[in-house]
Structure formats: C-alpha cells, structure tokens
Design a protein around this motif. Sequence first.
Motif, PDB file in Angstrom:
ATOM      1  N   ARG A 151      14.809 -32.914  72.610  1.00 49.31           N
ATOM      2  CA  ARG A 151      16.227 -32.611  72.730  1.00 49.31           C
ATOM      3  C   ARG A 151      16.425 -31.106  72.799  1.00 49.31           C
ATOM      4  NH1 ARG A 151      20.351 -35.599  74.657  1.00 49.31           N
ATOM      5  NH2 ARG A 151      22.338 -35.208  73.597  1.00 49.31           N
ATOM      6  N   GLY A 152      17.382 -30.672  73.633  1.00 49.69           N
ATOM      7  CA  GLY A 152      17.637 -29.248  73.722  1.00 49.69           C
ATOM      8  C   GLY A 152      18.634 -28.918  74.802  1.00 49.69           C
ATOM      9  N   ILE A 153      18.627 -27.667  75.255  1.00 48.95           N
ATOM     10  CA  ILE A 153      19.577 -27.146  76.230  1.00 48.95           C
ATOM     11  C   ILE A 153      18.854 -26.852  77.543  1.00 48.95           C
ATOM     12  CG2 ILE A 153      21.172 -25.269  76.792  1.00 48.95           C
ATOM     13  CD1 ILE A 153      22.207 -27.121  74.624  1.00 48.95           C
ATOM     14  N   LEU A 154      19.319 -27.475  78.614  1.00 44.52           N
ATOM     15  CA  LEU A 154      18.827 -27.208  79.963  1.00 44.52           C
ATOM     16  C   LEU A 154      19.825 -26.271  80.629  1.00 44.52           C
ATOM     17  CD1 LEU A 154      16.523 -28.260  81.935  1.00 44.52           C
ATOM     18  CD2 LEU A 154      18.277 -29.786  82.849  1.00 44.52           C
ATOM     19  N   MET A 155      19.341 -25.216  81.284  1.00 43.21           N
ATOM     20  CA  MET A 155      20.258 -24.233  81.864  1.00 43.21           C
ATOM     21  C   MET A 155      19.679 -23.635  83.138  1.00 43.21           C
ATOM     22  SD  MET A 155      18.948 -20.933  81.265  1.00 43.21           S
ATOM     23  CE  MET A 155      20.185 -19.744  80.769  1.00 43.21           C
ATOM     24  N   VAL A 156      20.579 -23.023  83.925  1.00 45.38           N
ATOM     25  CA  VAL A 156      20.185 -22.325  85.146  1.00 45.38           C
ATOM     26  C   VAL A 156      20.297 -20.828  84.866  1.00 45.38           C
ATOM     27  CG1 VAL A 156      20.587 -21.992  87.603  1.00 45.38           C
ATOM     28  CG2 VAL A 156      21.027 -24.227  86.564  1.00 45.38           C
ATOM     29  N   GLN A 157      19.175 -20.135  84.938  1.00 44.64           N
ATOM     30  CA  GLN A 157      19.085 -18.717  84.619  1.00 44.64           C
ATOM     31  C   GLN A 157      19.038 -17.885  85.895  1.00 44.64           C
ATOM     32  OE1 GLN A 157      19.420 -16.353  82.733  1.00 44.64           O
ATOM     33  NE2 GLN A 157      17.716 -14.941  82.544  1.00 44.64           N
ATOM     34  N   ARG A 158      20.026 -17.006  86.041  1.00 43.63           N
ATOM     35  CA  ARG A 158      20.108 -16.036  87.138  1.00 43.63           C
ATOM     36  C   ARG A 158      20.037 -16.707  88.516  1.00 43.63           C
ATOM     37  NH1 ARG A 158      17.098 -10.424  85.992  1.00 43.63           N
ATOM     38  NH2 ARG A 158      18.701  -9.853  87.526  1.00 43.63           N
ATOM     39  N   ASN A 159      20.529 -17.941  88.596  1.00 41.42           N
ATOM     40  CA  ASN A 159      20.571 -18.685  89.849  1.00 41.42           C
ATOM     41  C   ASN A 159      19.190 -18.811  90.487  1.00 41.42           C
ATOM     42  OD1 ASN A 159      23.401 -16.900  89.896  1.00 41.42           O
ATOM     43  ND2 ASN A 159      23.640 -19.084  90.304  1.00 41.42           N
ATOM     44  N   ALA A 160      18.136 -18.697  89.674  1.00 38.22           N
ATOM     45  CA  ALA A 160      16.784 -18.688  90.225  1.00 38.22           C
ATOM     46  C   ALA A 160      15.790 -19.512  89.415  1.00 38.22           C
ATOM     47  CB  ALA A 160      16.262 -17.252  90.321  1.00 38.22           C
ATOM     48  N   GLN A 161      16.184 -19.996  88.260  1.00 34.48           N
ATOM     49  CA  GLN A 161      15.243 -20.702  87.403  1.00 34.48           C
ATOM     50  C   GLN A 161      15.967 -21.758  86.573  1.00 34.48           C
ATOM     51  OE1 GLN A 161      13.534 -19.047  83.558  1.00 34.48           O
ATOM     52  NE2 GLN A 161      11.734 -18.789  84.885  1.00 34.48           N
ATOM     53  N   VAL A 162      15.378 -22.939  86.489  1.00 32.86           N
ATOM     54  CA  VAL A 162      15.824 -23.958  85.543  1.00 32.86           C
ATOM     55  C   VAL A 162      14.909 -23.864  84.332  1.00 32.86           C
ATOM     56  CG1 VAL A 162      16.185 -26.413  85.126  1.00 32.86           C
ATOM     57  CG2 VAL A 162      16.648 -25.464  87.392  1.00 32.86           C
ATOM     58  N   ARG A 163      15.512 -23.625  83.171  1.00 32.34           N
ATOM     59  CA  ARG A 163      14.712 -23.532  81.954  1.00 32.34           C
ATOM     60  C   ARG A 163      15.302 -24.408  80.862  1.00 32.34           C
ATOM     61  NH1 ARG A 163      15.396 -17.332  79.698  1.00 32.34           N
ATOM     62  NH2 ARG A 163      14.180 -16.895  81.592  1.00 32.34           N
ATOM     63  N   PHE A 164      14.462 -24.743  79.872  1.00 29.56           N
ATOM     64  CA  PHE A 164      14.830 -25.664  78.805  1.00 29.56           C
ATOM     65  C   PHE A 164      14.514 -25.035  77.458  1.00 29.56           C
ATOM     66  CE2 PHE A 164      13.607 -29.301  76.000  1.00 29.56           C
ATOM     67  CZ  PHE A 164      14.842 -29.930  75.935  1.00 29.56           C
ATOM     68  N   TYR A 165      15.533 -24.983  76.573  1.00 30.84           N
ATOM     69  CA  TYR A 165      15.385 -24.486  75.217  1.00 30.84           C
ATOM     70  C   TYR A 165      15.368 -25.677  74.260  1.00 30.84           C
ATOM     71  CZ  TYR A 165      16.554 -19.762  76.860  1.00 30.84           C
ATOM     72  OH  TYR A 165      16.559 -18.545  77.507  1.00 30.84           O
TER      73      TYR A 165
END
Length: 359
Positions: free
Chosen positions: A152-166
């Motif tokens: 479980r966590g936070i999925l986000m789009v970073q700088r319109n160039a990367q999908v990352r998961f915290y």
Amino acid sequence: MKHGLIAGLASVMELALVMNSAGMLGAQSSAPEAVAPLGPPVERALRGGALSADGGTLYAWGSALYRWKLNGRKKANGDGERLPSNLSFGEGGCVADVNGNGHTDLVLEARPASGSGLGRLVWLEAPTWKVHVLDSGIEMSDCMETTLLGKRGILMVQRNAQVRFYPYPPGNSGNAPYQEVYSFYTPSRQAGLLRVDVDGDGKEDILCGNYWIQSPAAYNLPWRLFAIELYNQTESAASLRLALIGKSGRELVVAQKDMREANVSLFRVPPAADPKALWEEHALAAPGGFHFPAGLALAGRRIVVGEHNGSSSRILWYAPNPDGVSFVLERATTSRPVVALLASPGGVAVIFDNGVGLF
C-alpha cells in the motif's frame, strides 16, 4: 456570483437553441442539470482537488486549502471551510490514509515560497493537518493511493516523466524511499493517472499519459510500456485527463488538458483485439473545437468536459449514440474557468479557479 450564474444560464439557452437548430443535440430523455455553486467564490486561486473515498467531502487546493461537505446535489454547509495551512500547493494531489488511522489525509505538492522551482511532496495528516515532508525536488501532476503488488502506498507522476511509488510507512526523514515504476524517455510531458486491469491477467496495470504500463508478476520486476495513442503535436500533447468507461479497462476517454487546440476522444480496444496494439480512436466534436479541456468526468455514460479558457470557458455534456462508441453534444454552457471535474455518487463536482459547484 448569482449575477454571473444568471448570465451564464442565459448564454446556455442561446447556445442550446443554436445547436438544436443545427441538429447537434442528441435526443435524450433526461437533460443534465445546471451547475449549482457551493457558496461564494473563495479568496485564493485553486489548482486541483479530490473527493473523499465516500464522495461526501470535496477538497480543493492551490494558494490555500479548502473543504466542502457534500450531501448529494445539495450543499450540507454553505461556504467552503478554509483549512489551516500557510502553504501553496501545485495541481497534483490525492486523498489517502497514510498512517492507517481511518482519517482522510491529503498528499500534495507544496510549492516553493519563491513561486518557482521544484516543490516538496507533503502529507497533511488529518484532523489537524500537520505537515510531514515526504520528499523534495517534486513537480507532481497526479497521484493516487493504491495497492501495488501487495504494498500500500502513493503512486504519483513526477515531473511528467516518471511514475513512482512511495510505499507505506513513508518515515519521517523527508527523503522517503520510493520504487521507480517507469520513466518516460520522450520529449512529451506525460500526465493522467489511473489503475485498471487492461490485459485481463488479474493484476491492475497503470494508465499514464499516452500509455498503459503492464504489471509484472512481482513487486521488484520490471513493468512494460505499451502505447494507447501517439499524441505528440507539442510537448504538452500527452498531458491528459483520463476517465474509464465501464470496468473492462479497454474504453478510455482522454482530453488534452494543456492544449489550445485539443483532442477529446474515446479510445477503445475492439473485441478480440490485442490491447498492446494502438487503440481505436473515436473523436468528440465541439463548436469551435476544444480549448484547454482541464476537466473530464463521466456521469453514467455521459462524458462531461470542462475548459480552462478564460472568459470563453465552457462545460460540455456528451450523450452516447446507440453504437456505443460515438457521442453527440447534448448541451454546452458558458462557465468560469474549470480546473477539474470529479465524479461523485451525488453528481459531478466542478472545481473552478475561484470556487466549486455541483451538478
């Protein structure tokens, strides 16, 4: 506020009459309702928003942070409540329960005090809205709370160039660990974020910008990228709003939110076709075209589009034709600039740049 609403309704009637005489309105038994403002305009500019998981609370943020309690299509309390925060926030954000205590927290991008440069990923812990810094060097267009292959966590789009998961728990170091899901090595700025099982293998994939990203079997294995479409007219062509029709994961409505001459289309995988190939496009049409369609939502099978185009902004409703893949313009209204449209159990919430409404 009331005078603007009355003038807007008059313009709606005139535009509807013009479209009806031109044969542009579909024959529908129940027309969409007018947007009802929730309280007066707010003092500070808004850039984004989200609904609580039950759809009963609307949060909106920008130069300040606000909350509205909703009750179906009626306001439960008149004015938005300004929540305690001295931060300014970017467009991207989401509701989450970061510490698992049952409260609706917010994960947002806190903009730098200078107004330029990269921001910080922050968790605002309810109910006091205590700020926890999760990471720095952030420019976030989208985020969502999700379970990624058991974590479980936070999925986000970073700088319109990367999908990352915290993953949870994020810790208190200000440098939370994250998993890089996929980085886009293209000049296009990718935006838009959803999760759905596209290929029917029982694992939720990721939709982001022009692509769907196929889930691996395990957390540490690589994800695979497949193009849905190839929007590349400008650097902003892949900055999208996304909305899924149904639960198949193979009918996707997209809007080019940052484009003056924008596309709004339904993309679908035809029966028996491979979703790894480019999807079939069915474009929507609007009088004069679409201009900065920053809002996109579904109301049943109706598609609702909201523009962020200054005094020329509109909200447009589309009803499905019997073929199930094309849509007819049912109604268009003049509007204040729309920041986002959010589908809720009680209707569709509209976030303007200086207030909110519901229909």
